[in-house]
Design an enzyme around this catalytic site. Structure first.
Site, PDB file in Angstrom:
ATOM      1  N   TRP A 262      -2.720   4.947   6.060  1.00  9.89           N
ATOM      2  CA  TRP A 262      -1.937   4.117   5.125  1.00  9.89           C
ATOM      3  C   TRP A 262      -0.451   4.453   5.134  1.00  9.89           C
ATOM      4  O   TRP A 262      -0.070   5.625   5.108  1.00  9.89           O
ATOM      5  CB  TRP A 262      -2.474   4.357   3.713  1.00  9.89           C
ATOM      6  CG  TRP A 262      -1.621   3.783   2.633  1.00  9.89           C
ATOM      7  CD1 TRP A 262      -0.528   4.386   2.043  1.00  9.89           C
ATOM      8  CD2 TRP A 262      -1.748   2.506   2.008  1.00  9.89           C
ATOM      9  NE1 TRP A 262       0.008   3.558   1.092  1.00  9.89           N
ATOM     10  CE2 TRP A 262      -0.726   2.402   1.048  1.00  9.89           C
ATOM     11  CE3 TRP A 262      -2.645   1.437   2.171  1.00  9.89           C
ATOM     12  CZ2 TRP A 262      -0.564   1.273   0.241  1.00  9.89           C
ATOM     13  CZ3 TRP A 262      -2.479   0.323   1.369  1.00  9.89           C
ATOM     14  CH2 TRP A 262      -1.448   0.251   0.423  1.00  9.89           C
ATOM     15  N   MET A 263       0.412   3.439   5.139  1.00  9.20           N
ATOM     16  CA  MET A 263       1.826   3.670   4.820  1.00  9.20           C
ATOM     17  C   MET A 263       2.284   2.652   3.787  1.00  9.20           C
ATOM     18  O   MET A 263       1.813   1.527   3.762  1.00  9.20           O
ATOM     19  CB  MET A 263       2.725   3.620   6.058  1.00  9.20           C
ATOM     20  CG  MET A 263       3.063   2.247   6.588  1.00  9.20           C
ATOM     21  SD  MET A 263       4.525   2.261   7.679  1.00  9.20           S
ATOM     22  CE  MET A 263       5.857   2.343   6.471  1.00  9.20           C
ATOM     23  N   ASN A 264       3.221   3.089   2.902  1.00  6.27           N
ATOM     24  CA  ASN A 264       3.920   2.101   2.076  1.00  6.27           C
ATOM     25  C   ASN A 264       5.420   2.332   2.139  1.00  6.27           C
ATOM     26  O   ASN A 264       5.952   2.409   3.263  1.00  6.27           O
ATOM     27  CB  ASN A 264       3.319   1.932   0.671  1.00  6.27           C
ATOM     28  CG  ASN A 264       3.236   3.144  -0.203  1.00  6.27           C
ATOM     29  OD1 ASN A 264       2.550   4.090   0.108  1.00  6.27           O
ATOM     30  ND2 ASN A 264       3.898   3.125  -1.328  1.00  6.27           N
ATOM     31  N   ASP A 265       6.122   2.429   1.049  1.00  6.41           N
ATOM     32  CA  ASP A 265       7.590   2.363   1.036  1.00  6.41           C
ATOM     33  C   ASP A 265       8.301   3.233   2.080  1.00  6.41           C
ATOM     34  O   ASP A 265       7.958   4.406   2.231  1.00  6.41           O
ATOM     35  CB  ASP A 265       8.151   2.852  -0.306  1.00  6.41           C
ATOM     36  CG  ASP A 265       7.356   2.409  -1.498  1.00  6.41           C
ATOM     37  OD1 ASP A 265       6.442   1.599  -1.344  1.00  6.41           O
ATOM     38  OD2 ASP A 265       7.670   2.882  -2.592  1.00  6.41           O
TER      39      ASP A 265
ATOM     40  N   GLN B  33       6.116   6.615   2.646  1.00  2.00           N
ATOM     41  CA  GLN B  33       4.962   6.966   1.824  1.00  2.00           C
ATOM     42  C   GLN B  33       3.730   6.873   2.717  1.00  2.00           C
ATOM     43  O   GLN B  33       3.463   5.822   3.321  1.00  2.00           O
ATOM     44  CB  GLN B  33       4.849   5.990   0.650  1.00  2.00           C
ATOM     45  CG  GLN B  33       6.042   6.046  -0.296  1.00  2.00           C
ATOM     46  CD  GLN B  33       5.904   7.159  -1.310  1.00  2.00           C
ATOM     47  OE1 GLN B  33       5.162   7.042  -2.257  1.00  2.00           O
ATOM     48  NE2 GLN B  33       6.619   8.258  -1.103  1.00  2.00           N
TER      49      GLN B  33
HETATM   50  N1  DQQ Z   1       5.528   3.171  -4.400  1.00  2.00           N
HETATM   51  C1  DQQ Z   1       6.148   2.356  -5.393  1.00  2.00           C
HETATM   52  C2  DQQ Z   1       7.183   3.259  -5.959  1.00  2.00           C
HETATM   53  C3  DQQ Z   1       6.474   4.558  -6.022  1.00  2.00           C
HETATM   54  C4  DQQ Z   1       5.736   4.561  -4.731  1.00  2.00           C
HETATM   55  C5  DQQ Z   1       6.699   1.082  -4.810  1.00  2.00           C
HETATM   56  C6  DQQ Z   1       4.403   5.251  -4.796  1.00  2.00           C
HETATM   57  O1  DQQ Z   1       7.636   2.843  -7.228  1.00  2.00           O
HETATM   58  O2  DQQ Z   1       7.363   5.671  -6.127  1.00  2.00           O
HETATM   59  O3  DQQ Z   1       5.837   0.534  -3.853  1.00  2.00           O
HETATM   60  O4  DQQ Z   1       3.751   5.217  -3.534  1.00  2.00           O
END
Ligand code: DQQ
Length: 610
Positions: free
Chosen positions: A160-163, A179
């Site tokens: 998984w990846m996010n921000d 992330q």
């Molecule tokens: N992702 C959110 C942020 C938070 C992070 C935005 C947590 O607000 O810090 O996608 O993975």
């Protein structure tokens, strides 16, 4: 009421808190999303419900109650950041799939699943490690061979990846952290992944830069943060959870790792006296009278807010005020929700752009930009716009001054499929292409993909032009379109609806259409799936784009596995996802309804960014 996405609900689960007990198990939930009123709670193990008499709940510091007494008349109030311990009597010796469900007044049904492995089944550490490595290798192999997986958009090798986080140009390289859950293709156990690029086109994946530490303020996750460069030092400010705090780290040798500040957190709680929802995603900069920091938040019952702090030494921070607070009851010019995540104030000469990501009722909605002025430590918006019209797909962007001195924005490209499909695929999330931001003389924000993307063109360009008419006609030959850039110049006829459809064959039920409605002056991206496939949603995304009769609509379309980015007239972007069964067989069909339209197209195959 629509159910909130499962990966968001997992935010409720405190990672690692699922523990085996002699007569069952316990887990801890911590609500960081919105306060909720719970009418009922249930857990099933391998689809068999555990009787509510066998579930016990305790809110931090309060006595345990039995789940059977919770009802509409006697609800359980879950406030923000007050952990709830759930104890279940459920004797088992085999691993179980747990489904945790709660009914809430505010956001309807909350439901997510966890795998439970009781004690006694624990494998020895070396065997577990070998099995994990084997599983990971199989997963990566599956990901590489997945036609839905992008090849020229950055992704980690699997999971998984996010921000994007901590973007910075440092010692000849553009560094990007993100992330990252290194173990699973679902949100949770958030680390900072790391990658570098000399040119923002070619990326090299590096080892994890930062991970949660037990008994530290970031023990439940190193959430979003940013880089702050000052002369020869490079620091990072990020969100430690739970509860949400601001933590600091410094660049280790050659920026291979990030070294956490010994006395973290530098801000241990939101400013007292304010009713806030969320406190995260710090960004720091320097002015003549000291250091400033913005933090994303929401003022309860009102709307999103960007909070401002000041410091003289980067470690002690004084709260000042919100630089901007939104009104979540307004829908014009845009609905701005209840929490603003990932805020960043960006200077363009005398103008400023404030970007925020709009979060509302457990939904990650879209990223917006306010153009305006920043004076007396307050932001005065003049105009508001979506940075990308791919609602629910493009989110949490951050901007950086790159190796060429340009302001470049990159965001998280979210999945538009269920968690089970991500588990099957072994990966979730990608990074958008880098986008150059400029403000033109008339004060408009221009958004272009970095022109150097053309370095990834491979083979010969396919070039074609002609006239589109009502019936679908193949216009780009028989080469399948899977990882391509397609540049389209379209001259829409009067009141026409014209564009291209990508599908395996003319009559295929699964297709994506990129079309311009001349009458409504709207760019439309429409995804259709075989109705027998229940896991995927059909979807339309739209953006207003003005093209007068006789004028040209210039589109740059990037198709990369399941990621599609469309740039129109240097001003409007739509990012979307498309997961067809026949991803390796897509052809382009042109069409123009009501009136004919002229077109000219150039297309290139793209090579990988790694
Ligand atoms: N992702 C959110 C942020 C938070 C992070 C935005 C947590 O607000 O810090 O996608 O993975």
């Amino acid at each position: 009421m629509p159910a909130a996405p499962e990966f968001l609900l997992r935010k409720l689960y405190v990672p690692g808190s699922l523990k085996s007990l002699p007569d069952g198990f316990s887990i801890i939930l911590n609500d960081t999303l919105v306060p909720v009123t719970v009418f009922g709670m249930s857990i099933s193990a391998d689809d068999v419900p555990i009787a509510s008499q066998d579930l016990y709940l305790s809110l931090s510091g309060q006595p345990e109650i039995n789940a059977s007494i919770i009802s509409e008349q006697n609800p359980l109030q879950l406030a923000l950041n007050i952990p709830l311990v759930i104890r279940a009597i459920a004797k088992t010796t085999k691993p179980l799939k747990l489904i945790i469900e709660a009914n809430s007044k505010e956001i309807g049904a909350l439901r997510f699943s966890l795998d439970f492995r009781p004690h006694g089944l624990q494998l020895s550490k070396p065997i577990k490690k070998i099995m994990d490595l084997g599983r990971e290798a199989v997963k990566r192999f599956r990901v590489i061979n997945d036609p839905h997986h992008p090849i020229y958009h950055f992704t980690p090798p699997a999971n998984w990846m996010n921000d994007p986080n901590g973007l910075v140009f440092w010692q000849g390289q553009n560094h990007l952290f993100y992330q990252f859950n290194p173990n699973e293709p679902v949100w949770g156990n958030i680390h900072w992944g790391h990658t570098v690029s000399p040119d923002l086109v070619h990326w090299k994946r590096l080892p994890v830069a930062m991970k949660p530490n037990k008994n530290q303020p970031d023990q439940d996750g190193c959430w979003t943060g940013s880089a702050f460069k000052e002369e020869n030092t490079l620091r990072f400010f990020y969100t430690g959870v739970f509860p949400e705090t601001v933590c600091m780290a410094e660049a280790g040798k050659n920026l291979k790792t990030l070294v956490k500040y010994q006395h973290n957190p530098v801000i241990s709680e939101p400013p007292p006296g304010l009713q806030l929802d969320g406190f995260r995603d710090p960004v720091v900069w320097r002015e003549t009278d000291g250091y400033y920091m913005t933090v994303g938040s929401g003022i309860s019952g009102k709307g999103g807010a960007v909070l401002l702090f000041r410091s003289v030494d980067l470690t002690k921070w004084e709260y000042l005020h919100p630089i901007l607070a939104g009104d979540g009851s307004q829908t014009t010019p845009l609905f701005t929700g209840s929490i603003w995540e990932c805020p960043q104030l960006i200077k363009f000469g005398s103008k400023y752009l404030l970007i925020v990501s709009v979060y509302h009722a457990s939904k990650l909605m879209y990223a917006i930009g306010f153009l305006g002025e920043y004076r007396d430590q307050k932001f005065f918006p003049v105009s508001t716009q979506k940075l990308d019209h791919g609602d629910g797909v493009f989110y949490a962007p951050q901007s950086v001054i790159d190796h060429k001195g340009r302001q470049v924005l990159m965001g998280w490209v979210m999945e538009e499929r269920e968690e089970a499909a991500c588990q099957k695929a072994g990966w979730a999330g990608a990074l958008s292409l880098p986008r150059v931001l400029t403000v033109d003389e008339s004060g408009r924000l221009l958004i272009d993909p970095i022109p150097e993307m053309e370095q990834l063109h491979k083979g010969t360009k396919i070039h074609t032009s002609g006239i589109l008419a009502a019936s679908l006609s193949p216009i780009l030959g028989s080469t399948p379109i899977c990882n391509h850039e397609i540049d389209i110049d379209l001259y829409p006829g009067k009141n026409s609806l014209s564009g291209i459809r990508l599908s395996a064959e003319e009559k295929a039920l699964e297709f994506v259409e990129i079309a311009y409605d001349q009458n409504r002056q709207i760019l439309i991206v429409d995804t259709h799936y075989d109705p027998s496939e229940t896991i995927l949603r059909d979807g339309t995304k739209e953006a207003a784009v003005q093209v007068r009769l006789g004028e040209k609509l210039q589109l740059k379309v990037y198709v990369d596995g399941s990621v599609i980015e469309i740039y129109a007239q240097r001003k409007t972007v739509i990012t979307t996802r498309f997961y067809p069964d026949y991803a390796k067989k897509l052809l382009a069909f042109g069409f123009s309804k009501i009136d004919t339209s002229k077109y000219e197209i150039a297309m290139w195959a793209m090579q990988t960014c790694f």
